[in-house]
Design a protein around this motif. Structure first.
Motif, PDB file in Angstrom:
ATOM      1  N   MET A  20       0.825  -1.211   0.000  1.00  0.00           N
ATOM      2  CA  MET A  20       0.000   0.000   0.000  1.00  0.00           C
ATOM      3  C   MET A  20       0.856   1.257   0.000  1.00  0.00           C
ATOM      4  N   LEU A  21       0.478   2.181  -0.868  1.00  0.00           N
ATOM      5  CA  LEU A  21       1.057   3.526  -0.849  1.00  0.00           C
ATOM      6  C   LEU A  21      -0.128   4.464  -0.984  1.00  0.00           C
ATOM      7  N   GLY A  22      -0.334   5.310  -0.026  1.00  0.00           N
ATOM      8  CA  GLY A  22      -1.490   6.203  -0.096  1.00  0.00           C
ATOM      9  C   GLY A  22      -1.118   7.592   0.381  1.00  0.00           C
ATOM     10  N   ILE A  23      -1.556   8.587  -0.376  1.00  0.00           N
ATOM     11  CA  ILE A  23      -1.301   9.990  -0.031  1.00  0.00           C
ATOM     12  C   ILE A  23      -2.660  10.671   0.149  1.00  0.00           C
ATOM     13  N   ARG A  24      -2.803  11.442   1.232  1.00  0.00           N
ATOM     14  CA  ARG A  24      -4.060  12.174   1.429  1.00  0.00           C
ATOM     15  C   ARG A  24      -4.311  13.051   0.215  1.00  0.00           C
ATOM     16  N   ARG A  82      -1.525  15.207  -2.926  1.00  0.00           N
ATOM     17  CA  ARG A  82      -1.071  14.445  -4.102  1.00  0.00           C
ATOM     18  C   ARG A  82      -0.409  15.342  -5.147  1.00  0.00           C
ATOM     19  N   ASN A  83       0.326  14.704  -6.031  1.00  0.00           N
ATOM     20  CA  ASN A  83       0.959  15.359  -7.189  1.00  0.00           C
ATOM     21  C   ASN A  83       1.960  16.435  -6.821  1.00  0.00           C
ATOM     22  N   CYS A  84       2.558  16.315  -5.646  1.00  0.00           N
ATOM     23  CA  CYS A  84       3.671  17.228  -5.340  1.00  0.00           C
ATOM     24  C   CYS A  84       4.912  16.437  -4.939  1.00  0.00           C
ATOM     25  N   GLY A  85       4.964  15.177  -5.349  1.00  0.00           N
ATOM     26  CA  GLY A  85       6.200  14.420  -5.184  1.00  0.00           C
ATOM     27  C   GLY A  85       6.297  13.590  -3.913  1.00  0.00           C
ATOM     28  N   LEU A  86       5.236  13.593  -3.116  1.00  0.00           N
ATOM     29  CA  LEU A  86       5.317  12.873  -1.840  1.00  0.00           C
ATOM     30  C   LEU A  86       5.352  11.350  -2.035  1.00  0.00           C
ATOM     31  N   GLY A  87       4.564  10.849  -3.004  1.00  0.00           N
ATOM     32  CA  GLY A  87       4.599   9.406  -3.303  1.00  0.00           C
ATOM     33  C   GLY A  87       6.006   8.986  -3.686  1.00  0.00           C
ATOM     34  N   GLU A  88       6.643   9.791  -4.520  1.00  0.00           N
ATOM     35  CA  GLU A  88       8.011   9.477  -4.948  1.00  0.00           C
ATOM     36  C   GLU A  88       8.962   9.477  -3.746  1.00  0.00           C
ATOM     37  N   GLN A  89       8.810  10.480  -2.868  1.00  0.00           N
ATOM     38  CA  GLN A  89       9.704  10.551  -1.703  1.00  0.00           C
ATOM     39  C   GLN A  89       9.534   9.336  -0.794  1.00  0.00           C
ATOM     40  N   ALA A  96      -1.791   8.373 -12.801  1.00  0.00           N
ATOM     41  CA  ALA A  96      -0.871   8.971 -11.817  1.00  0.00           C
ATOM     42  C   ALA A  96       0.040   7.890 -11.254  1.00  0.00           C
ATOM     43  N   ASN A  97      -0.530   6.715 -10.990  1.00  0.00           N
ATOM     44  CA  ASN A  97       0.275   5.604 -10.474  1.00  0.00           C
ATOM     45  C   ASN A  97       1.318   5.178 -11.506  1.00  0.00           C
ATOM     46  N   ALA A  98       0.881   5.112 -12.774  1.00  0.00           N
ATOM     47  CA  ALA A  98       1.795   4.705 -13.845  1.00  0.00           C
ATOM     48  C   ALA A  98       2.935   5.705 -13.981  1.00  0.00           C
ATOM     49  N   ASN A  99       2.582   6.967 -13.934  1.00  0.00           N
ATOM     50  CA  ASN A  99       3.599   8.012 -14.051  1.00  0.00           C
ATOM     51  C   ASN A  99       4.626   7.879 -12.929  1.00  0.00           C
ATOM     52  N   LEU A 100       4.123   7.670 -11.713  1.00  0.00           N
ATOM     53  CA  LEU A 100       5.042   7.522 -10.580  1.00  0.00           C
ATOM     54  C   LEU A 100       5.862   6.234 -10.710  1.00  0.00           C
ATOM     55  N   GLY A 111       7.242   5.888 -14.901  1.00  0.00           N
ATOM     56  CA  GLY A 111       7.887   7.101 -15.417  1.00  0.00           C
ATOM     57  C   GLY A 111       8.936   7.669 -14.470  1.00  0.00           C
ATOM     58  N   LYS A 112       8.578   7.825 -13.187  1.00  0.00           N
ATOM     59  CA  LYS A 112       9.498   8.521 -12.273  1.00  0.00           C
ATOM     60  C   LYS A 112      10.452   7.569 -11.559  1.00  0.00           C
ATOM     61  N   LEU A 113       9.933   6.397 -11.126  1.00  0.00           N
ATOM     62  CA  LEU A 113      10.792   5.509 -10.320  1.00  0.00           C
ATOM     63  C   LEU A 113      11.630   4.555 -11.176  1.00  0.00           C
ATOM     64  N   PRO A 161      -6.182   6.197 -21.147  1.00  0.00           N
ATOM     65  CA  PRO A 161      -6.741   7.534 -20.908  1.00  0.00           C
ATOM     66  C   PRO A 161      -6.082   8.165 -19.680  1.00  0.00           C
ATOM     67  N   ALA A 162      -5.998   9.504 -19.680  1.00  0.00           N
ATOM     68  CA  ALA A 162      -5.334  10.166 -18.543  1.00  0.00           C
ATOM     69  C   ALA A 162      -6.214  10.192 -17.304  1.00  0.00           C
ATOM     70  N   GLY A 163      -7.537  10.033 -17.486  1.00  0.00           N
ATOM     71  CA  GLY A 163      -8.426  10.135 -16.312  1.00  0.00           C
ATOM     72  C   GLY A 163      -9.456   9.015 -16.281  1.00  0.00           C
TER      73      GLY A 163
HETATM   74  C1  LIG Z   1      -0.810   6.995  -6.493  1.00  0.00           C
HETATM   75  C2  LIG Z   1      -0.405   7.958  -5.404  1.00  0.00           C
HETATM   76  C3  LIG Z   1       0.179   7.202  -4.233  1.00  0.00           C
HETATM   77  C4  LIG Z   1       0.671   8.908  -5.987  1.00  0.00           C
HETATM   78  O1  LIG Z   1       1.145   9.767  -4.974  1.00  0.00           O
HETATM   79  P1  LIG Z   1       1.653  11.254  -5.305  1.00  0.00           P
HETATM   80  O2  LIG Z   1       2.262  11.827  -4.088  1.00  0.00           O
HETATM   81  O3  LIG Z   1       0.576  12.032  -5.939  1.00  0.00           O
HETATM   82  O4  LIG Z   1       2.794  10.918  -6.379  1.00  0.00           O
HETATM   83  P2  LIG Z   1       3.873  11.884  -7.036  1.00  0.00           P
HETATM   84  O5  LIG Z   1       3.448  13.312  -6.909  1.00  0.00           O
HETATM   85  O6  LIG Z   1       5.217  11.531  -6.512  1.00  0.00           O
HETATM   86  O7  LIG Z   1       3.834  11.384  -8.560  1.00  0.00           O
HETATM   87  C5  LIG Z   1       2.653  11.413  -9.322  1.00  0.00           C
HETATM   88  C6  LIG Z   1       2.978  11.885 -10.722  1.00  0.00           C
HETATM   89  O8  LIG Z   1       1.876  11.576 -11.582  1.00  0.00           O
HETATM   90  C7  LIG Z   1       1.486  12.762 -12.260  1.00  0.00           C
HETATM   91  N1  LIG Z   1       0.079  12.653 -12.602  1.00  0.00           N
HETATM   92  C8  LIG Z   1      -1.002  12.951 -11.861  1.00  0.00           C
HETATM   93  N2  LIG Z   1      -2.122  12.719 -12.576  1.00  0.00           N
HETATM   94  C9  LIG Z   1      -1.725  12.235 -13.793  1.00  0.00           C
HETATM   95  C10 LIG Z   1      -2.411  11.833 -14.957  1.00  0.00           C
HETATM   96  N3  LIG Z   1      -3.738  11.861 -15.029  1.00  0.00           N
HETATM   97  N4  LIG Z   1      -1.696  11.414 -16.023  1.00  0.00           N
HETATM   98  C11 LIG Z   1      -0.336  11.375 -15.969  1.00  0.00           C
HETATM   99  N5  LIG Z   1       0.364  11.772 -14.896  1.00  0.00           N
HETATM  100  C12 LIG Z   1      -0.321  12.211 -13.816  1.00  0.00           C
HETATM  101  C13 LIG Z   1       1.828  13.881 -11.291  1.00  0.00           C
HETATM  102  O9  LIG Z   1       1.875  15.129 -11.926  1.00  0.00           O
HETATM  103  C14 LIG Z   1       3.190  13.401 -10.799  1.00  0.00           C
HETATM  104  O10 LIG Z   1       4.191  13.585 -11.779  1.00  0.00           O
HETATM  105  P3  LIG Z   1       5.217  14.854 -11.756  1.00  0.00           P
HETATM  106  O11 LIG Z   1       5.968  14.781 -10.453  1.00  0.00           O
HETATM  107  O12 LIG Z   1       6.083  14.608 -12.954  1.00  0.00           O
HETATM  108  O13 LIG Z   1       4.366  16.080 -11.846  1.00  0.00           O
HETATM  109  C15 LIG Z   1      -1.604   8.844  -4.937  1.00  0.00           C
HETATM  110  O14 LIG Z   1      -2.216   9.401  -6.084  1.00  0.00           O
HETATM  111  C16 LIG Z   1      -2.664   8.060  -4.159  1.00  0.00           C
HETATM  112  O15 LIG Z   1      -2.596   7.986  -2.925  1.00  0.00           O
HETATM  113  N6  LIG Z   1      -3.641   7.492  -4.885  1.00  0.00           N
HETATM  114  C17 LIG Z   1      -4.724   6.705  -4.254  1.00  0.00           C
HETATM  115  C18 LIG Z   1      -4.239   5.381  -3.682  1.00  0.00           C
HETATM  116  C19 LIG Z   1      -3.494   4.529  -4.680  1.00  0.00           C
HETATM  117  O16 LIG Z   1      -3.879   4.385  -5.838  1.00  0.00           O
HETATM  118  N7  LIG Z   1      -2.378   3.935  -4.224  1.00  0.00           N
HETATM  119  C20 LIG Z   1      -1.499   3.102  -5.037  1.00  0.00           C
HETATM  120  C21 LIG Z   1      -1.909   1.686  -5.116  1.00  0.00           C
HETATM  121  S1  LIG Z   1      -1.856   0.868  -3.542  1.00  0.00           S
END
Ligand SMILES: CC(C)(COP(=O)(O)OP(=O)(O)OC[C@H]1O[C@@H](n2cnc3c(N)ncnc32)[C@H](O)[C@@H]1OP(=O)(O)O)[C@@H](O)C(=O)NCCC(=O)NCCS
Length: 291
Positions: free
Chosen positions: A88-92, A96-103, A130-134, A137-139, A224-226
């Protein structure tokens, strides 16, 4: 453990281990789980505590005293190899989208390396951009394993309505994370178009038999992006995305392709996975793959 964060938000965040002696952290973790996934029940405390005492890595991200991110992982063992299962990885949502998941993932990799792990695995829904990107793409995690309806029918808000298909990724934390894409031609496995209502739809079924694929050095698979927005507005379209992406990834993985990249397409709500042939990637085989 505390790390300096490189977050964009400017707020101060502390990432630290959740240890068996911090029972209040476990209560906060349960609250956050329910907030993120809207699950009827959080993971039982006795289970999570046992993991924390037996080689698991549990991390919290704190803004002041508030827990705003969690990561939960435990040891896995298959075919004589030990690795870390990140469950599990979850961000309030307001963080989200400010790099906390990556950190959190980078802190996990550092702690895992220090404990002697080489490989971390987890599953995620390949339609969640967003998960795929993290993850990809990022990790720099890679994937050649597609699991159809991995967890059966799921009723939490993020997952309900679609079969719970998942990528199982491999994150080799002792290998370089940057993969150089081979030059040559690229094949688009799923053509798509933008509908009048601004939703993206796939056009036809993936064609993976043609000579273009044989000549390609890279394949792209659109998503799709969303997907959550599509689920809200047209559930049949969301189901179709599940089906066509499943029809693309399973045979591509069987034919020896592996997902190594993910990119956003400018100006349209579409993203693309990038796949290359396994031979183009100098990485070990994870213990769960049959190939
Ligand atoms: C998935 C999750 C953990 C990511 O955490 P986060 O802190 O937002 O992750 P980050 O900010 O490090 O990275 C997300 C990246 O995706 C990007 N992103 C967001 N929405 C996107 C979209 N629709 N399409 C493509 N990229 C997208 C963000 O901009 C960011 O990239 P950037 O740093 O280049 O701008 C968070 O969205 C979450 O808690 N989701 C719900 C629970 C979940 O799905 N958990 C994972 C499975 S257990």
């Amino acid at each position: 453990m505390a790390i300096d964060n490189g977050l964009n938000s400017g707020d101060s965040i502390q990432i630290r281990a959740i240890t068996p002696d911090g029972l209040q952290d476990f209560a906060a973790m349960q609250e956050l789980e329910q907030l993120v996934w809207h699950m009827p029940q959080a993971l039982p405390l006795h289970q999570v505590l046992t993991v924390a005492k037996n080689g698991g890595i549990l991390l919290g991200a704190f803004a002041g005293t508030s827990m705003v991110g969690i990561l939960y992982s435990f040891p896995g063992y298959l075919n004589r190899q030990v690795y870390l299962c990140s469950h599990m990885l979850g961000i309030r949502d307001d963080w989200r989208n400010c790099g906390l998941g990556e950190q959190l993932k980078l802190a996990q990799a550092a702690a895992a390396k220090a404990s002697g792990y080489r490989l971390i695995t987890w599953t995620y829904d390949p339609l969640e951009s967003a998960n795929a990107n993290l993850n990809i793409g990022k990790l720099g995690a890679v994937c050649s394993t597609y699991v159809v309806n991995c967890y059966g029918k799921m009723e939490d808000t993020l997952n309900q309505g679609l079969p719970s298909d998942r990528f199982q990724v491999a994150w080799w934390i002792d290998q370089p994370q940057e993969i150089v894409l081979p030059a040559g031609t690229e094949y688009q496995a799923i053509p798509w178009r933008l509908r009048a209502d601004n939703l993206i739809e796939p056009v036809g079924e993936p064609d993976l038999s043609g000579e273009f694929l044989n000549k390609a050095t890279r394949v792209t698979v659109a998503v799709p992006a969303g997907i959550q927005l599509i689920k809200e507005r047209d559930i049949d379209l969301a189901k179709n995305w599940r089906l066509v992406t499943r029809q693309a990834f399973i045979p591509l993985f069987d034919q020896g392709w592996i997902v190594v990249g993910f990119r956003r397409l400018p100006g349209v709500p579409v993203n693309e996975y990038i796949l290359v042939k396994q031979e183009a990637v100098d990485l070990p085989k994870p213990p769960w793959t049959k190939r």
